[in-house]
Design an enzyme around this catalytic site. Structure first.
Site, PDB file in Angstrom:
ATOM      1  N   ARG A  82      -4.574  10.413   2.432  1.00  0.00           N
ATOM      2  CA  ARG A  82      -3.306  11.503   2.514  1.00  0.00           C
ATOM      3  C   ARG A  82      -2.098  11.310   1.653  1.00  0.00           C
ATOM      4  NH1 ARG A  82      -3.453  14.345   7.168  1.00  0.00           N
ATOM      5  NH2 ARG A  82      -1.186  14.547   6.216  1.00  0.00           N
ATOM      6  N   ILE A 111       7.386   8.590  15.367  1.00  0.00           N
ATOM      7  CA  ILE A 111       7.065   9.156  14.111  1.00  0.00           C
ATOM      8  C   ILE A 111       5.735   9.863  14.227  1.00  0.00           C
ATOM      9  CG2 ILE A 111       6.641   8.561  11.681  1.00  0.00           C
ATOM     10  CD1 ILE A 111       9.352   7.748  12.708  1.00  0.00           C
ATOM     11  N   LYS A 140       0.698  -1.240  -0.004  1.00  0.00           N
ATOM     12  CA  LYS A 140      -0.055  -0.092   0.088  1.00  0.00           C
ATOM     13  C   LYS A 140       0.795   1.277   0.100  1.00  0.00           C
ATOM     14  CE  LYS A 140      -1.613   2.425   3.705  1.00  0.00           C
ATOM     15  NZ  LYS A 140      -1.817   3.806   3.345  1.00  0.00           N
ATOM     16  N   ASN A 141       2.012   1.263   0.854  1.00  0.00           N
ATOM     17  CA  ASN A 141       2.834   2.542   1.278  1.00  0.00           C
ATOM     18  C   ASN A 141       3.770   2.804  -0.335  1.00  0.00           C
ATOM     19  OD1 ASN A 141       1.618   2.770   3.389  1.00  0.00           O
ATOM     20  ND2 ASN A 141       3.296   1.738   4.502  1.00  0.00           N
ATOM     21  N   ASP A 173      -5.635  13.438  10.697  1.00  0.00           N
ATOM     22  CA  ASP A 173      -6.013  12.298  10.748  1.00  0.00           C
ATOM     23  C   ASP A 173      -5.805  11.433  12.111  1.00  0.00           C
ATOM     24  OD1 ASP A 173      -3.640  11.092  10.640  1.00  0.00           O
ATOM     25  OD2 ASP A 173      -3.906  10.172   8.518  1.00  0.00           O
ATOM     26  N   ASP A 192       4.430   1.550  11.424  1.00  0.00           N
ATOM     27  CA  ASP A 192       3.146   0.864  11.006  1.00  0.00           C
ATOM     28  C   ASP A 192       2.889  -0.619  11.776  1.00  0.00           C
ATOM     29  OD1 ASP A 192       2.113   2.755   9.502  1.00  0.00           O
ATOM     30  OD2 ASP A 192       2.850   1.865   7.417  1.00  0.00           O
TER      31      ASP A 192
HETATM   32  C1  UD1 Z   1       5.022   7.447   7.265  1.00  0.00           C
HETATM   33  C2  UD1 Z   1       6.250   6.500   7.689  1.00  0.00           C
HETATM   34  C3  UD1 Z   1       6.102   5.622   6.465  1.00  0.00           C
HETATM   35  C4  UD1 Z   1       4.882   4.753   6.468  1.00  0.00           C
HETATM   36  C5  UD1 Z   1       3.837   5.739   6.348  1.00  0.00           C
HETATM   37  C6  UD1 Z   1       2.538   5.100   6.073  1.00  0.00           C
HETATM   38  C7  UD1 Z   1       8.237   6.962   8.600  1.00  0.00           C
HETATM   39  C8  UD1 Z   1       9.371   8.040   8.751  1.00  0.00           C
HETATM   40  N1  UD1 Z   1       7.333   7.429   7.725  1.00  0.00           N
HETATM   41  O1  UD1 Z   1       5.209   8.129   5.870  1.00  0.00           O
HETATM   42  O2  UD1 Z   1       7.235   4.611   6.861  1.00  0.00           O
HETATM   43  O3  UD1 Z   1       4.839   4.099   5.237  1.00  0.00           O
HETATM   44  O4  UD1 Z   1       3.751   6.750   7.211  1.00  0.00           O
HETATM   45  O5  UD1 Z   1       1.979   4.893   7.563  1.00  0.00           O
HETATM   46  O6  UD1 Z   1       8.320   6.075   9.248  1.00  0.00           O
HETATM   47  N2  UD1 Z   1       6.844  15.588   9.076  1.00  0.00           N
HETATM   48  C9  UD1 Z   1       6.970  17.045   9.034  1.00  0.00           C
HETATM   49  N3  UD1 Z   1       7.060  17.712   7.897  1.00  0.00           N
HETATM   50  C10 UD1 Z   1       6.803  17.382   6.670  1.00  0.00           C
HETATM   51  C11 UD1 Z   1       6.685  15.872   6.633  1.00  0.00           C
HETATM   52  C12 UD1 Z   1       6.578  15.078   7.608  1.00  0.00           C
HETATM   53  O7  UD1 Z   1       7.223  17.348  10.056  1.00  0.00           O
HETATM   54  O8  UD1 Z   1       6.867  18.055   5.591  1.00  0.00           O
HETATM   55  C13 UD1 Z   1       6.741  14.624  10.049  1.00  0.00           C
HETATM   56  C14 UD1 Z   1       5.312  13.926  10.186  1.00  0.00           C
HETATM   57  O9  UD1 Z   1       4.373  14.864  10.813  1.00  0.00           O
HETATM   58  C15 UD1 Z   1       5.777  12.671  10.921  1.00  0.00           C
HETATM   59  C16 UD1 Z   1       7.300  12.544  10.278  1.00  0.00           C
HETATM   60  O10 UD1 Z   1       7.740  13.475   9.837  1.00  0.00           O
HETATM   61  O11 UD1 Z   1       5.799  12.795  12.393  1.00  0.00           O
HETATM   62  C17 UD1 Z   1       7.139  11.238   9.185  1.00  0.00           C
HETATM   63  O12 UD1 Z   1       6.438  11.907   8.215  1.00  0.00           O
HETATM   64  P1  UD1 Z   1       6.554  11.213   6.803  1.00  0.00           P
HETATM   65  O13 UD1 Z   1       7.508  10.303   6.968  1.00  0.00           O
HETATM   66  O14 UD1 Z   1       6.504  12.111   5.771  1.00  0.00           O
HETATM   67  O15 UD1 Z   1       5.206  10.236   6.681  1.00  0.00           O
HETATM   68  P2  UD1 Z   1       4.457   9.356   5.612  1.00  0.00           P
HETATM   69  O16 UD1 Z   1       4.950   9.766   4.308  1.00  0.00           O
HETATM   70  O17 UD1 Z   1       3.080   9.507   5.820  1.00  0.00           O
END
Ligand code: UD1
Length: 422
Positions: free
Chosen positions: A92, A326, A22-23, A116, A304
């Protein structure tokens, strides 16, 4: 509103096959936008998020076939540039069209996804990285509006190895003028999957799988055929399920090298883990020992799998200390697990889980995809019946979860809301 009815006591045994992640799949679907013509994606999972992402791409002018596991995405020369709120708020991950739209159209109008259940997910790293490449941003009426008549390669240092920001920046940089050096990039297997697809489309990317990506911009990319990387989180879910139920499960189609740390945790808990040519086998013959877990960007323990690790700790011998680094909202499901009798105390992003000999079935609510899967596994080891509601979360990320668990011997059924136990 459907629910899962889980009868406790069964042992998971047999074989299960994992499909595409999915990711990863949502991101490789977005990557198709980077080239005019028809790209073919294989090993696409039959999960709820895929048709929603297909709608996002259709809204931009692409044609997307419906049948999985092979999806064809046909992208026109002239692409739309707006992803609306109705779609973006449902997944998202659709924010990942931002980079490709900037690269292809020089502009993008993408709804801000909002918060979310697992917490706020900021976009500042996406925005600042794309700004470095020359994009200008405004926020209006709930939309992020970006324009970049020409993107230019730059040096970018991410404050944090964000998966989403890395994806957006890479997908913009592949068509930028000049070379982008992206440091402290995420190196999740799903990032590698995306980069490999981009390279097959004609992109020049060095350092794939490391935290420094060097991206040489090219004038255009061509369509490709791509196999989606197997879902390491689904594979890890079944591995943890095998340990919790004192079972014996062979997970096929998975890559053990993407789960080194989680599988090592299971060995520490007392499990036998054997690598197979196309996956791995996990078996357990005694009550697990509690193991500590700290979530971190890959190759750290995946956020996850944290809810599943807490589920495992809740029936293990001893106490486990779990730290979630995270997502701040990712402990929300713990209140549901406590309804099953788990002994968990949290303080900020730390949790102490004291293992109980048994849990007891109760109605609980899935708060997100992985929490839902974790509650189903907890239900498998609870006495009596557990009913998990809001299972649409689970359907978003797990292909045929109930059917797969049943094939492994679990007593699990999907029930309509009006067909519930008293
Ligand atoms: C995250 C997970 C990913 C997982 C996905 C689905 C990590 C590092 N990332 O990816 O492995 O597959 O969820 O559940 O484990 N953040 C900021 N500013 C930004 C972007 C992110 O502060 O511009 C922060 C987020 O709030 C969060 C962290 O960084 O606390 C991780 O974010 P990110 O890796 O971007 O999240 P996803 O891409 O959703």
């Amino acid at each position: 509103m459907e629910r899962f009815r889980v009868a406790g006591g069964a042992r998971l045994a047999g074989e299960v096959t994992v499909t595409g992640a999915k990711n990863s799949v949502l991101k490789v679907m977005a990557a198709c936008l980077l080239a005019e013509g028809t790209s073919t994606l294989r090993n696409v999972p039959d999960i709820g998020d895929v048709p929603i992402m297909a709608e996002v791409l259709r809204g931009l002018g692409a044609e997307v076939t419906d049948a999985v596991p092979e999806v064809r995405v046909t992208v026109p020369a002239a692409l739309g540039y707006e992803a609306d709120y109705e779609h973006v708020r449902r997944i998202r991950g659709s924010i990942c069209v931002l980079g490709p739209l900037l690269a292809r159209c020089g502009r993008a109008r993408v709804a801000l996804p909002g918060g979310d259940a697992i917490g706020s997910r900021a976009l500042d790293l996406h925005v600042s990285g794309l700004q470095k490449l020359g994009a200008a941003f405004e926020s209006e009426h709930g939309y992020l509006v970006a324009s970049a008549p020409k993107l230019r390669g730059e040096q970018i240092w991410l404050d944090f190895p964000s998966v989403g920001a890395t994806e957006n920046i890479v997908m913009a940089a592949v068509l930028a003028h000049g070379t982008t050096l992206l440091d402290n990039a995420a190196r999740e297997p799903e990032i590698v999957d995306l980069c490999e697809m981009l390279v097959a489309m004609g992109a020049r990317i060095g350092g794939i799988g490391t935290s420094t990506l060097e991206i040489g911009g090219v004038d255009e990319l061509g369509p490709t055929t791509h196999d989606t990387v197997p879902d390491r989180i689904v594979a890890g879910t079944f591995a943890i399920g095998a340990v919790m139920t004192l079972g014996d499960v062979s997970v096929r189609g998975a890559r053990a090298e993407h789960l080194r740390l989680p599988l090592d945790k299971l060995v520490q808990a007392g499990a036998d883990v054997e690598e197979l040519p196309d996956g791995f086998r996990v078996s357990m013959d005694r009550r697990p020992t509690a193991v500590d877990v700290v979530t971190l960007p890959y190759p750290g323990f995946p956020t996850d799998l944290q809810p599943l690790a807490i589920g495992l700790a809740s029936i293990s011998e001893g106490a486990a200390f779990v730290t979630e680094n995270i997502f701040e909202g990712r402990f929300m499901f713990i209140d549901e697990l406590v309804r099953l009798g788990a002994d968990v105390r949290t303080d900020g992003h730390h949790a102490v889980v004291r293992g109980r000999e048994r849990l007891s079935g109760a109605p609980v609510r899935a708060t997100d995809i992985r929490a839902g899967a974790g509650l189903v596994l907890a239900g498998l080891v609870a006495e009596g019946v557990t009913e998990v509601s809001d299972v649409f979360h689970v359907d978003r990320g797990y292909e045929g979860f109930i059917e797969q668990l049943r094939a492994l011997g679990a007593d699990v059924t999907r029930v309509a809301a009006d067909d519930l136990l008293g």
